[in-house]
Design a protein around this motif. Structure first.
Motif, short mmCIF file in Angstrom:
data_model
loop_
_atom_site.label_atom_id
_atom_site.label_comp_id
_atom_site.label_asym_id
_atom_site.label_seq_id
_atom_site.Cartn_x
_atom_site.Cartn_y
_atom_site.Cartn_z
N ALA A 28 0.83 -1.21 0.00
CA ALA A 28 0.00 0.00 0.00
C ALA A 28 0.87 1.26 0.00
CB ALA A 28 -0.94 -0.01 1.20
N ALA A 29 1.93 1.26 0.79
CA ALA A 29 2.84 2.42 0.82
C ALA A 29 3.49 2.64 -0.54
CB ALA A 29 3.90 2.23 1.90
N ARG A 30 3.89 1.55 -1.18
CA ARG A 30 4.49 1.66 -2.52
C ARG A 30 3.49 2.23 -3.52
NH1 ARG A 30 3.92 -1.11 -6.81
NH2 ARG A 30 2.82 -2.80 -5.75
N THR A 54 5.71 6.27 10.61
CA THR A 54 7.13 6.17 10.25
C THR A 54 7.41 4.98 9.34
OG1 THR A 54 7.64 4.97 12.29
CG2 THR A 54 7.92 7.37 12.33
N HIS A 55 6.71 3.88 9.54
CA HIS A 55 6.95 2.69 8.71
C HIS A 55 6.57 2.93 7.25
CE1 HIS A 55 7.95 0.27 12.22
NE2 HIS A 55 6.97 0.92 12.82
N PRO A 56 5.33 3.34 6.96
CA PRO A 56 5.00 3.61 5.55
C PRO A 56 5.79 4.80 4.98
CG PRO A 56 3.13 4.16 6.97
CD PRO A 56 4.15 3.46 7.81
N ALA A 57 6.13 5.77 5.80
CA ALA A 57 6.89 6.94 5.31
C ALA A 57 8.26 6.52 4.79
CB ALA A 57 7.04 7.99 6.42
N ARG A 58 8.92 5.61 5.49
CA ARG A 58 10.24 5.15 5.04
C ARG A 58 10.14 4.43 3.70
NH1 ARG A 58 11.04 2.90 10.58
NH2 ARG A 58 11.78 4.65 11.79
N VAL A 59 9.12 3.60 3.55
CA VAL A 59 8.93 2.89 2.28
C VAL A 59 8.69 3.90 1.16
CG1 VAL A 59 7.38 1.33 1.01
CG2 VAL A 59 8.04 0.79 3.37
N THR A 137 -1.20 14.93 2.02
CA THR A 137 -1.34 13.93 3.07
C THR A 137 -1.66 12.56 2.47
OG1 THR A 137 -3.66 14.56 3.35
CG2 THR A 137 -2.06 15.60 4.82
N ALA A 138 -1.12 11.51 3.11
CA ALA A 138 -1.37 10.14 2.67
C ALA A 138 -1.43 9.23 3.89
CB ALA A 138 -0.28 9.67 1.73
N ALA A 139 -2.37 8.29 3.86
CA ALA A 139 -2.52 7.31 4.95
C ALA A 139 -2.80 5.94 4.36
CB ALA A 139 -3.66 7.73 5.87
N LEU A 140 -2.33 4.92 5.04
CA LEU A 140 -2.66 3.56 4.61
C LEU A 140 -4.16 3.33 4.76
CD1 LEU A 140 0.20 1.46 6.26
CD2 LEU A 140 0.12 2.45 3.95
N ASN A 149 -10.75 13.94 4.72
CA ASN A 149 -9.97 12.86 4.15
C ASN A 149 -8.55 13.31 3.85
OD1 ASN A 149 -12.13 11.09 4.13
ND2 ASN A 149 -12.77 11.69 2.09
N PRO A 150 -7.60 12.38 3.96
CA PRO A 150 -6.26 12.69 3.45
C PRO A 150 -6.34 12.85 1.93
CG PRO A 150 -6.41 10.39 4.14
CD PRO A 150 -7.71 11.03 4.49
N ASP A 151 -5.29 13.38 1.34
CA ASP A 151 -5.27 13.52 -0.12
C ASP A 151 -5.25 12.17 -0.81
OD1 ASP A 151 -5.16 16.45 -0.35
OD2 ASP A 151 -3.22 16.23 0.65
N ARG A 152 -4.59 11.18 -0.19
CA ARG A 152 -4.51 9.83 -0.73
C ARG A 152 -4.63 8.83 0.42
NH1 ARG A 152 -3.37 12.60 -4.80
NH2 ARG A 152 -2.02 12.20 -6.55
N TRP A 153 -5.29 7.70 0.16
CA TRP A 153 -5.35 6.61 1.14
C TRP A 153 -5.61 5.30 0.40
CZ3 TRP A 153 -9.34 9.92 0.28
CH2 TRP A 153 -10.60 9.39 0.05
N ALA A 154 -5.26 4.19 1.07
CA ALA A 154 -5.42 2.88 0.46
C ALA A 154 -6.78 2.26 0.80
CB ALA A 154 -4.28 1.96 0.90
N TRP A 155 -7.09 2.10 2.07
CA TRP A 155 -8.32 1.42 2.48
C TRP A 155 -9.19 2.35 3.33
CZ3 TRP A 155 -3.63 -1.34 3.24
CH2 TRP A 155 -3.48 -2.50 2.47
N SER A 156 -10.51 2.19 3.20
CA SER A 156 -11.46 2.81 4.12
C SER A 156 -12.00 1.70 5.01
CB SER A 156 -12.63 3.45 3.36
OG SER A 156 -12.19 4.59 2.67
N VAL A 157 -12.00 1.95 6.32
CA VAL A 157 -12.43 0.92 7.26
C VAL A 157 -13.44 1.49 8.25
CG1 VAL A 157 -10.33 -0.47 7.11
CG2 VAL A 157 -10.45 1.38 8.77
#
Length: 185
Positions: A28-30, A54-59, A137-140, A149-157
């Protein structure tokens, strides 16, 4: 950030946490990083919100080949599951953070629960932006109770998320659905 307009209620419909794998979070980060290629102004750095971002940011920074920085922002009273957000976010800018940002700063967190953390960190960084610089902004994950909402995100839960870099959740978890696309506002 007192009396935040982002003090929304997170949605916990089933009260069974989602449990993404390390691989799902990495993928998802990629994909989120790929989705910002070509942004104008160009992404010049990634800032992860500690600790989950920090984890997704590093990726994402590795993929985009840009520097990665970390900012601490907290508003949960503990690490216990199913907490509602307070809306009061404490932001700590580290001394080693650049004094001035150019281009687009990609601000990353593991989840956008209400939007309060992204709003508070964006406000804290605004004075460090050069002319024509921007924050994206981006969030997993994005909780369905999120007001902004963030500008980008992978899943809505609609439930808590037990991330693989956190202490294991005691009890039942539910799998994360396959990632179909990156969402954007």
């Amino acid at each position: 950030m007192t009396g935040s307009p982002y003090a929304a209620r997170r949605v916990f419909a089933q009260r069974i946490p989602f449990a993404p794998t390390h691989y799902q979070c990495f993928d998802a980060a990629r994909l989120l990083a790929e989705s910002v290629i070509g942004t104008e102004p160009q992404v010049t750095c990634v800032v992860g919100i500690a600790s989950g971002g920090t984890h997704p940011a590093r990726v994402m920074a590795d993929y985009l080949k840009v520097p990665c920085h970390t900012i601490t922002a907290r508003h949960n009273t503990s690490d216990a599951a199913f907490q509602q957000a307070t809306g009061d976010v404490e932001v700590i800018l580290p001394e080693e953070l650049p004094g001035r940002f150019t281009g687009t700063v990609l601000l990353v967190d593991d989840i956008a629960g209400t939007g309060a953390t992204f709003a508070a960190v964006t406000d804290a960084l605004r004075g460090r932006l050069a002319d024509h610089a921007a924050i994206m902004t981006a969030a997993l994950f994005r909780n369905r109770g999120c007001l902004q909402n963030p500008d980008r995100w992978a899943w809505s839960v609609n439930d808590w998320v037990a991330f693989p870099w956190e202490s294991p959740h005691d009890g039942l978890t539910q799998p994360v659905p396959a990632l179909r696309r990156v969402n954007s506002r």
